[in-house]
Every structure is written in C-alpha cells, then in structure tokens.
Scaffold this active site. Structure first.
Site, PDB file in Angstrom:
ATOM      1  N   HIS A 281       2.491  -1.818   1.597  1.00  0.00           N
ATOM      2  CA  HIS A 281       2.327   0.014   0.996  1.00  0.00           C
ATOM      3  C   HIS A 281       2.810   0.925   2.138  1.00  0.00           C
ATOM      4  O   HIS A 281       2.912   0.021   3.817  1.00  0.00           O
ATOM      5  CB  HIS A 281       1.207   0.509   0.565  1.00  0.00           C
ATOM      6  CG  HIS A 281       1.234   2.320   0.336  1.00  0.00           C
ATOM      7  ND1 HIS A 281       1.592   3.390   1.013  1.00  0.00           N
ATOM      8  CD2 HIS A 281       1.174   2.186  -1.622  1.00  0.00           C
ATOM      9  CE1 HIS A 281       0.926   3.996   0.631  1.00  0.00           C
ATOM     10  NE2 HIS A 281       0.892   3.282  -0.624  1.00  0.00           N
ATOM     11  N   ASP A 358      -5.643  -4.018   4.987  1.00  0.00           N
ATOM     12  CA  ASP A 358      -5.302  -3.266   4.200  1.00  0.00           C
ATOM     13  C   ASP A 358      -6.105  -3.242   3.061  1.00  0.00           C
ATOM     14  O   ASP A 358      -5.669  -4.151   2.184  1.00  0.00           O
ATOM     15  CB  ASP A 358      -4.458  -2.641   3.853  1.00  0.00           C
ATOM     16  CG  ASP A 358      -3.729  -2.088   2.654  1.00  0.00           C
ATOM     17  OD1 ASP A 358      -5.236  -1.465   1.912  1.00  0.00           O
ATOM     18  OD2 ASP A 358      -2.467  -0.925   2.191  1.00  0.00           O
ATOM     19  N   GLN A 361      -6.345  -1.637  -2.391  1.00  0.00           N
ATOM     20  CA  GLN A 361      -6.541  -2.742  -3.930  1.00  0.00           C
ATOM     21  C   GLN A 361      -6.792  -3.355  -3.888  1.00  0.00           C
ATOM     22  O   GLN A 361      -6.913  -4.130  -5.282  1.00  0.00           O
ATOM     23  CB  GLN A 361      -4.919  -2.981  -4.397  1.00  0.00           C
ATOM     24  CG  GLN A 361      -3.922  -1.541  -4.291  1.00  0.00           C
ATOM     25  CD  GLN A 361      -4.143  -0.627  -5.086  1.00  0.00           C
ATOM     26  OE1 GLN A 361      -4.948  -1.258  -6.442  1.00  0.00           O
ATOM     27  NE2 GLN A 361      -3.605   0.252  -4.583  1.00  0.00           N
ATOM     28  N   LYS A 384      -9.808   5.100  -4.907  1.00  0.00           N
ATOM     29  CA  LYS A 384      -8.935   3.674  -5.928  1.00  0.00           C
ATOM     30  C   LYS A 384     -10.615   2.209  -6.065  1.00  0.00           C
ATOM     31  O   LYS A 384     -10.582   1.721  -7.148  1.00  0.00           O
ATOM     32  CB  LYS A 384      -8.642   2.529  -4.758  1.00  0.00           C
ATOM     33  CG  LYS A 384      -7.558   3.290  -4.031  1.00  0.00           C
ATOM     34  CD  LYS A 384      -6.150   3.407  -4.760  1.00  0.00           C
ATOM     35  CE  LYS A 384      -5.198   4.397  -4.882  1.00  0.00           C
ATOM     36  NZ  LYS A 384      -4.095   3.237  -3.694  1.00  0.00           N
ATOM     37  N   CYS A 522       5.441   3.659  -3.510  1.00  0.00           N
ATOM     38  CA  CYS A 522       5.407   3.535  -1.757  1.00  0.00           C
ATOM     39  C   CYS A 522       5.155   2.576  -1.322  1.00  0.00           C
ATOM     40  O   CYS A 522       4.878   1.516  -0.197  1.00  0.00           O
ATOM     41  CB  CYS A 522       4.179   4.175  -1.555  1.00  0.00           C
ATOM     42  SG  CYS A 522       4.571   6.542  -2.393  1.00  0.00           S
TER      43      CYS A 522
END
Length: 561
Positions: A281, A358, A361, A384, A522
């Site tokens: 991202h 990260d 997700q 999220k 993104c």
C-alpha cells in the site's frame, strides 16, 4: 420490594432475599430491604472503578499517590464492581462483601451481553444452515445449483458459526441503497460496525467522557480504566508480551510514519538500505521514500510473480549487510495475497535488519501472534477490524520502543520538563503525546471483544470457504480477468471486465445496492506490475453470504449480455 425484570446474570432474587433475612434475622413477615439493581440501566452509571480517581500517571511521578497503596486503576480489587455494599441505618452492609454473588459485580460492557449467550449456544454446536442460494442465478444455461462447486459442503455451514445470526448485530446491513438492500463488499476499505461497538462508544460519551490520566475525579478514573482496558485487550488480541508494547495511533498510516520519523530518523544513515515488497500500500512506500530522500538511503523491492506471490529467493538475493529495515504487508489490500511473513522476518533478522509488518488487512481475517511472528513492529487500523475510524495500533518490542526517540512532543509523554531539559516516559506514554482518541480506543476494545468471542478461527474458515465459492463463480463470467491469483489469499477479489472501465462496473453494481471499490486501491505499483491501472475489488467479511456473491455474479453476467 421491586423485582428486576431483566434477569441477565443476576441471581434468583428470592434466594438473595432469603439469604439476607437469615443473615440479619428479619422480624416475622418482614423482609430486609434489598436495593434494586439493573446492570443494563444506563441511567445509573457505575461508581469510579479506580477508587480515588487519582491519575495512574502519578505512579511515574511518585508524588500523587501512596506507592504502597496506589488506589488507581492498576490491580484495583474494585475493578469489576459497579455497586458497593449499601450501608443501612444500622451502620452495616446489607450483605457482607464476600457473600455478594459475583454476578452482581460487573461493569457495563464487561459482562456477558444477551447476544453473547445466544452466540455461545451457536459455538456449542447449534448450527443453522441458511437456505442458499437465496437469489436465483438465471440465464446461465444450467441449473443454478451447478455453480456451487463445493456441492458436498452446504453453503455457509460451519460447526459453531451462523452467518445469518451474526448479521443481526450489524445495523447497517439492513440499509437500503437505490431501493435495494445493501450488499457491503467493500470490507478491505473499511468494515461495518456491530451494535456492540456502536453502543460502547455511545456509553462512553454518556457516562465516562473525560480526559485520561491527569485528573483526580471519578470520570477521569472511568475514562482511564476504559482506555487502558482497551490497550490490554489489544495486547491479548496480538499476544504481545506487555501492554507497554501497544501504542494507540490514528491508524496504520500514522503507525508507519511514527516508526519512520522516530526510529528511522534516529538509527538510519546514508548508504543504509530499506527493503519493501511490490505488494505494498502507498502508506508503506511513501514514508520510506521520504526518509530515503532526506537521509540518502537506498530502497529495494521484493518482486512478485504473475500471480502476485512474493519471490522469496529474489528477496534473499537483495538483502545485504547494509539492509537495516524490511517493511512489508502480511496481506495485500489490492490482491489479497497472504505473504510468507514468518520466513521474511526470519531472513531479515538473520541479516541483522529490523522488520515492520503491515497488518491492516490481516487482523480481520486471521489470528495474529506477534510473539510467534517475531516482527519488531506490527501495525493495524481499527476500522479494518470492525472498530471505529481514527484509531489504530503500533505494536513494538518494548526494549526497542524505549530506546527510540519520541516522534511528537507535548503533554502525557513526559516525566519532567524544565526550560533546559525534558525527560520522557517509557513506552507507550512517550509515543502518545496530547489527548488521544479515547472513545474510539474504547470502541476498538469492544470490536476486539466481538471478534474474539466469535473466534478468529471460525472467521478464517468461513471466509476461506466464501472466497473459494466466489472465485469459482467469477471465473465463469465471460471476459472477466481476476487480478491476483496467489495460492494463499485472504478475502479480496480484484478483477477487470472486458469492455468496461472499472468505475462503470462499480456504478452498475451500485444500482443493485452492491458496494465495491473501483480504482487503484492506493497500490499502484502492484497493479501496474500485473498490467492494469485499476481494478474492481469486491472484498469479503464474515457477515457476507453466498447469496450476496450470487447477486454480484448475476449482475456481472447481466452486464456481459
């Protein structure tokens, strides 16, 4: 005597009355008066759970509390007490403290809610199999049932999981869009919020709203306990070693920027290398580019194959003794690719590099264990994972956080300030300058409670089934090309459709009440690597159903006609 009509977890009132009469030798035909108590009565907020209301930060100063008996939110025996024994005219409690049933001692939102009892029944093996498909797939030339390619497993049937029951917790799923019931397939952008999260935030503003840590009154104590309680929930959710490793931020983007502008500014020097992946991202690209331009660093990229899978052997070739940081996503937001995170971390550490993962997700789709993963930092956003927007988390190893300079300066992150020198708190305080997003941190704690009670294992299994089901149907749409076909995927289905711009497909789906994302998400580098500038991106959550997938696919078939 008033009788409570909401039984919840309360003991039988007659049993309690009999006990009171026996203990205090009531006169014949006379009952000891028991106070009315309703744990769900929002008009009767609890007393301060911190005892004195003294700021927990006073422990660090050593001048606000008795260190031998701090009487703060830390290890307070009254933490779960929303009522205290009521003193009567005779100068004694109506029941000795040790004899009051535990079920009377709960804070709102810490006790079991009505939905949890029903959910527990589901988890104990009461399974409801929805009638699926609910929406006919007409015009395909064969029996619609032929498109259920996992025929031997009834759709949405999973021991201990009932999607139709869970959907009732999400008010917005009953919303109408363009005269159609909403079908929310934009979960990779943001997830919807269960009633339990919405109510918890509302309760905070109605009964607990105060700034935290810095006041000696009841509301400050309540707010502090709620906020720090949420930190404790995040610690458990990630299996972090300490609450001191959990820092609240605005979200994943701010968490990554915090690491870049604190640790990166302090420890990276000209000639050092940063490795990221092709899947990232923009939030995991731009902060490192900015830092590299400022400090003359080199950025390298882990490549992917045509399915969107990380090429580990190429990663090994790129890492050198100059590599000081590896930063990568655990799940691609554009493709759904699940990366080999543990292997990437191990390789980076073998070369002496630090690692940031990260998890924006991944946290809503799979269990996360930061101890096992062994990343130095792990970041995610509350919205999220069915929590509020504007709140996120930076996990960092405690020792590393405490030798990292603060990013922002101000209140709450200092031990002492003179005009000549400032001394900072250790983590997490040193990275939480000013008044944070208190209410939404509490809301994030409620969201973590929610998914934890359902079980991340159940969620992962159900979503995997739904992803396979949707993939099988989308492959049968003429002219549709799936973008990102890695063997290991989470619930993202990016595609392009011949003859249509992605925004046109999104607009047509919207007419049917179906919400998807269309654009570059993104994540322009990975889409360009796979030969497109944008995709249509349906993304799934555990409250989605096969019937909703059917409607999506039916609409796409209608476009191709």
């Amino acid at each position: 005597m008033s009788t409570n009509t909401n039984s919840g977890n309360l003991p039988d009132i007659q049993e309690l009355q009999t006990l009171a009469n026996q203990l205090f030798k009531a006169q014949p035909n006379e009952d000891i008066v028991l106070p009315e108590y309703n744990p769900y009565d929002a008009t009767k907020p609890p007393v301060s759970v911190a005892g004195s209301g003294v700021s927990p930060s006073g422990i660090h100063h050593g001048n606000a509390v008795n260190l031998q008996d701090p009487q703060t939110g830390f290890n307070d025996p009254g933490l779960n007490a929303s009522i205290q024994p009521v003193e009567q005219d005779l100068g004694r409690s109506f029941l000795p403290f040790e004899l009051i049933p535990d079920s009377l001692f709960h804070l709102p939102f810490q006790q079991e809610q009505p939905f949890e009892k029903q959910l527990q029944q589901v988890l104990n093996g009461i399974v409801t199999t929805p009638n699926l498909p609910q929406i006919p797939l007409t015009g395909f030339g064969t029996d619609p049932a032929a498109y259920y390619f996992l025929k031997d497993k009834p759709a949405a049937t999973l021991p201990g999981f009932d999607v139709n029951f869970i959907r009732k917790d999400f008010p917005i799923l009953s919303e109408n869009v363009n005269g159609k019931q909403l079908v929310w397939l934009d979960n990779a952008a943001t997830t919807q919020k269960p009633r339990q999260v919405i109510d918890r935030i509302s309760y905070f503003y109605e009964h607990e709203n105060s700034n935290i840590h810095r006041a000696a009154h009841e509301l400050a104590a309540r707010a502090t306990d709620a906020y720090e309680g949420a930190r404790k929930k995040v610690q458990g959710f990630l299996n972090a070693g300490s609450v001191n490793e959990i820092i609240f931020t605005r979200g994943t983007t701010e968490s990554i920027n915090l690491v870049a502008k604190s640790w990166g500014e302090q420890y990276l020097h000209a000639g050092d290398e940063i490795i990221i992946s092709h899947l990232e991202h923009h939030a995991n690209i731009v902060p490192w580019q900015q830092l590299a331009a400022k400090k003359n660093l080199t950025i390298k990229v882990i490549p992917v194959d045509d399915d969107g899978q990380i090429l580990l052997d190429e990663y090994v070739k790129r890492i050198t003794p100059k590599t000081k940081l590896v930063s990568f996503t655990q799940v691609s937001n554009a493709l759904g690719t699940v990366t080999p995170a543990a292997q990437i971390v191990q390789i980076a550490h073998s070369a002496g590099a630090k690692v940031l993962v990260d998890g924006a997700q991944s946290v809503s789709h799979m269990p996360v264990d930061v101890k096992s993963l062994d990343a130095d930092w792990f970041v995610f956003s509350g919205h999220k994972v069915f929590g509020p927007t504007g709140i996120g988390v930076l996990y960092g190893k405690e020792e590393l956080l405490n030798v990292t300079q603060p990013w922002q300066g101000g209140g709450n992150m200092i031990k002492d300030v003179t005009f000549e020198h400032t001394t900072y708190h250790n983590a997490p305080g040193r990275f939480e300058a000013g008044t944070g997003n208190i209410a939404d941190a509490v809301g994030l704690g409620a969201a973590i409670d929610y998914v934890t009670r359902i079980g991340m294992g159940f969620i992962a299994q159900y979503e995997h089934f739904l992803l396979e089901y949707a993939t099988g149907l989308l492959k049968q749409v003429p002219g549709l090309r799936l973008i990102g076909t890695a063997a290991e995927k989470a619930s993202v289905l990016s595609f392009v459709l011949d003859g249509y711009k992605t925004e046109e497909v999104g607009a047509e789906l919207n007419k049917q009440g179906i919400a998807v994302r269309s654009g570059h998400h993104c994540a322009q580098p990975i889409l360009r690597r796979l030969g497109v500038e944008s995709t249509v991106r349906p993304s799934l959550a555990f409250y989605n159903t096969c019937a909703e997938v059917d409607l999506l696919v039916k609409t796409l078939h209608g476009l191709k006609k």
